[in-house]
Write an enzyme that holds these catalytic residues in place. Structure first.
Site, PDB file in Angstrom:
ATOM      1  CD  GLU A   1      25.534   0.254  -9.730  1.00 19.50           C
ATOM      2  OE1 GLU A   1      25.174   0.435 -10.906  1.00 19.50           O
ATOM      3  OE2 GLU A   1      25.566   1.143  -8.869  1.00 19.50           O
TER       4      GLU A   1
ATOM      5  CG  ASN B   1      29.082   0.557 -10.283  1.00 19.58           C
ATOM      6  OD1 ASN B   1      29.379  -0.241  -9.392  1.00 19.58           O
ATOM      7  ND2 ASN B   1      28.351   1.629 -10.078  1.00 19.58           N
TER       8      ASN B   1
ATOM      9  CE1 TYR C   1      24.243  -1.948 -14.954  1.00 21.24           C
ATOM     10  CE2 TYR C   1      26.017  -0.529 -14.185  1.00 21.24           C
ATOM     11  CZ  TYR C   1      24.837  -1.204 -13.947  1.00 21.24           C
ATOM     12  OH  TYR C   1      24.241  -1.129 -12.715  1.00 21.24           O
TER      13      TYR C   1
ATOM     14  NE  ARG D   1      27.378   0.207  -4.107  1.00 24.20           N
ATOM     15  CZ  ARG D   1      27.276   0.843  -5.265  1.00 24.20           C
ATOM     16  NH1 ARG D   1      26.978   0.183  -6.367  1.00 24.20           N
ATOM     17  NH2 ARG D   1      27.506   2.138  -5.351  1.00 24.20           N
TER      18      ARG D   1
ATOM     19  CD  GLU E   1      27.865   4.441 -12.105  1.00 14.08           C
ATOM     20  OE1 GLU E   1      27.196   5.299 -12.701  1.00 14.08           O
ATOM     21  OE2 GLU E   1      27.704   3.219 -12.268  1.00 14.08           O
TER      22      GLU E   1
ATOM     23  CG  HIS F   1      23.855   5.752  -5.969  1.00 15.69           C
ATOM     24  ND1 HIS F   1      24.345   4.467  -6.004  1.00 15.69           N
ATOM     25  CD2 HIS F   1      23.378   5.972  -7.216  1.00 15.69           C
ATOM     26  CE1 HIS F   1      24.160   3.934  -7.202  1.00 15.69           C
ATOM     27  NE2 HIS F   1      23.572   4.828  -7.965  1.00 15.69           N
TER      28      HIS F   1
HETATM   29  C1  PNW Z   1      24.558   2.971 -12.861  1.00 17.33           C
HETATM   30  N1  PNW Z   1      27.372   3.546 -18.600  1.00 17.33           N
HETATM   31  O1  PNW Z   1      24.628   4.020 -13.781  1.00 17.33           O
HETATM   32  C2  PNW Z   1      24.058   3.549 -11.549  1.00 17.33           C
HETATM   33  O2  PNW Z   1      24.989   3.424 -10.510  1.00 17.33           O
HETATM   34  C3  PNW Z   1      22.717   3.037 -11.131  1.00 17.33           C
HETATM   35  O3  PNW Z   1      22.136   3.940 -10.245  1.00 17.33           O
HETATM   36  C4  PNW Z   1      21.852   2.769 -12.343  1.00 17.33           C
HETATM   37  O4  PNW Z   1      20.532   2.467 -12.026  1.00 17.33           O
HETATM   38  C5  PNW Z   1      22.495   1.630 -13.097  1.00 17.33           C
HETATM   39  O5  PNW Z   1      23.823   1.942 -13.426  1.00 17.33           O
HETATM   40  C6  PNW Z   1      21.754   1.221 -14.373  1.00 17.33           C
HETATM   41  O6  PNW Z   1      21.740   2.265 -15.294  1.00 17.33           O
HETATM   42  C7  PNW Z   1      25.281   3.849 -14.994  1.00 17.33           C
HETATM   43  O7  PNW Z   1      27.460   4.511 -19.331  1.00 17.33           O
HETATM   44  C8  PNW Z   1      25.327   4.900 -15.868  1.00 17.33           C
HETATM   45  O8  PNW Z   1      27.964   2.482 -18.898  1.00 17.33           O
HETATM   46  C9  PNW Z   1      26.024   4.822 -17.052  1.00 17.33           C
HETATM   47  C10 PNW Z   1      26.661   3.643 -17.397  1.00 17.33           C
HETATM   48  C11 PNW Z   1      26.620   2.582 -16.555  1.00 17.33           C
HETATM   49  C12 PNW Z   1      25.926   2.682 -15.350  1.00 17.33           C
END
Ligand code: PNW
Length: 493
Positions: A387, A315, A317, A84, A174, A129
């Site tokens: 992601e 995505n 995290y 991706r 996002e 992006h």
């Molecule tokens: C993503 N959160 O951003 C992006 O898509 C990527 O470009 C970035 O490098 C990657 O995560 C790592 O940071 C995020 O608040 C921004 O949970 C915020 C969050 C998660 C992902």
């Protein structure tokens, strides 16, 4: 180095796909090469260097503009099903408009796509992006309703150039970052701070319409020939109440963090999440606004956006706990702290470990709960994890056991969602293939399965232990599929 899996019978559902992801501004470099114009991230890093932890820019980044063949070697080593990556709008269409299509830009992405396919790796392409043409930002960027047409025209150009070979598309990555972080906080370019979520909500609506227009263009003009899949990708933070009394505000928070972007697309009725819409109308009125700050959708717009997906791009995290603000607290708008419109505050559970980037609190169970929430809200739709990944900080850090543990813990929860909760997850994407420009953290935070040496002019890529782990996991899965073994265990150890 060997990173062994516990059970040789570990198995994901048959046909489950694995990949890795990157994004144009974070890896390409070549910021002003050939006829490329400036994006808002070029401007932001050049003019607001204090906004980036190490005052760096993406001018060179991983130099993937030149080193893309090496990147493809890494993908081959990993044995991934797909890669991706995103297209830089300013590299392909320097004016932002389809009046000029860059020969060099076209060639760069053609080379990349053709070489991936030659190696049996499927390209998954993100159109946007975060690197908006600066020219369009001068016109208001995502707060100008015309952007829905600018984006649609850009999408049509990209589809007409590459849709004969690219079958899986992400329109926009996002929106919560594009709208909330960029129009209400100073975190992300263009860092335009508009009070009371006014810019954020206008952007929110425009992003959805822009996505839907691109989706309908694909549907009408390209799908009959190419039979691909198109969707939008949302980053969703999972939230749970600090205690039971905060259940209602937590549900509302989910509608704010996710529903604002997902309800209009994936729900049966479409439009804004009703309770959220009602609440913002009431608050706006009480603040003396004559109309709600959340721009309404017309009936036609509700229909345009509703159902504009072929899969759910996710995505994920991290997670947060939620409580209401106390009367003496004055919540400030910040992506990770609070939300004044809804009067809630984010908290971290004292049991959670926090990643070195400060915001990535580890709560693997949250991943499973989020997946089941999506199913409960929107039905049995295909979910593609676009992601998921873990940050480290040290340089020359190859023995990244902590990253491997992250992947094991999160993959296990994903498997529980698949096998125990019947969630239809079709693939998984590790963020990221290589260390890269991590937005406000610059190069100080590393997400790569491969380390990149940024002080070496060659930008040498070296596999971390996690690269070996991921390659073994994929290899193991392919072997099980080839032998057609039953899937008995889903424990990673
Ligand atoms: C993503 N959160 O951003 C992006 O898509 C990527 O470009 C970035 O490098 C990657 O995560 C790592 O940071 C995020 O608040 C921004 O949970 C915020 C969050 C998660 C992902």
């Amino acid at each position: 180095i060997t990173a062994r899996l516990c059970s040789s019978e570990l198995s994901f559902p048959p046909g489950f796909k694995f990949g890795v992801a990157t994004a144009a501004y974070q890896i390409e470099g070549g910021w002003n090469i050939s006829d490329k114009s400036h994006s808002i991230w070029d401007t932001y890093t050049h003019e607001h260097e204090m906004g980036i932890a190490d005052h760096s820019t993406g001018d060179v980044a991983c130099d993937s503009y030149h080193l893309w063949r090496r990147d493809i070697e890494l993908l081959t080593e990993l044995g991934v099903d797909f890669y991706r990556f995103s297209i830089s709008w300013t590299r392909l269409m320097p004016s932002g408009y389809p009046n000029r299509i860059s020969k060099d830009g076209t060639k760069y992405y053609n080379n990349l796509i053709d070489e991936l396919l030659a190696r049996g790796i499927e390209p998954i392409v993100t159109l946007y992006h975060w690197d908006l043409p600066q020219q369009l930002q001068y016109l208001g960027g995502w707060t100008n309703p015309y952007i829905t047409d600018w984006f649609a025209e850009y999408a049509r150009v990209v589809f007409s150039l590459f849709a004969d070979r690219v079958k899986i598309w992400v329109t926009i990555n996002e929106p919560v970052i594009i709208c909330d972080a960029s129009y209400s906080t100073p975190i992300m370019a263009p860092a335009t701070l508009i009070p009371d979520n006014i810019g954020t909500y206008i952007c929110n609506k425009n992003v959805l319409i822009a996505h839907a227009k691109a989706y309908r263009i694909y549907d009408k003009e390209f799908r009959p020939k190419y039979h691909g899949m198109v969707s939008i990708v949302n980053n969703i933070i999972w939230v749970e109440p600090v205690s039971k009394e905060y259940t209602d505000v937590t549900n509302l928070a989910l509608q704010n963090l996710a529903g604002r972007f997902t309800h209009p697309v994936y729900s049966k009725e479409g439009g804004w999440p009703p309770e959220f819409e009602k609440l913002i109308a009431e608050i706006s009125k009480s603040q003396g606004y004559h109309t709600t700050r959340l721009p309404a959708f017309t009936k036609e717009e509700v229909e345009l956006v509703k159902g504009s997906y072929d899969y759910f791009g996710l995505n994920h995290y991290t997670s947060r706990r939620i409580r209401k603000t106390r009367p003496d607290e004055h919540p400030q708008r910040n992506l990770f702290l609070s939300e004044p419109d809804l009067n809630y505050i984010f908290e971290l559970d004292p049991d959670w470990t926090i990643g070195c980037n400060g915001w990535l609190a580890l709560y693997p169970e949250g991943f499973r709960r989020l997946l089941t929430w999506i199913k409960k809200e929107y039905g049995d739709i295909k979910i593609l994890i676009t992601e998921n990944g873990y940050p480290t900080k040290q340089t020359n850090y190859l023995n990244d056991e902590d990253r491997i543990q992250f992947y094991k813990d999160y993959l296990k929860q994903m498997m529980l969602a698949i096998y125990e909760d019947g969630v239809n997850v079709i693939g998984y994407t590790a963020w990221s293939l290589i260390d890269n420009f991590e937005w406000m953290d610059g190069y100080s935070i590393k997400f790569g399965l491969y380390e990149v040496n940024f002080t070496d002019p060659q930008h040498t890529r070296t596999p971390r232990k996690s690269a070996k782990f991921y390659a073994d996991l994929i290899k193991n899965q392919k072997q099980i599929e080839a032998q057609n073994k039953s899937r008995k265990f889903y424990t990673l150890c």
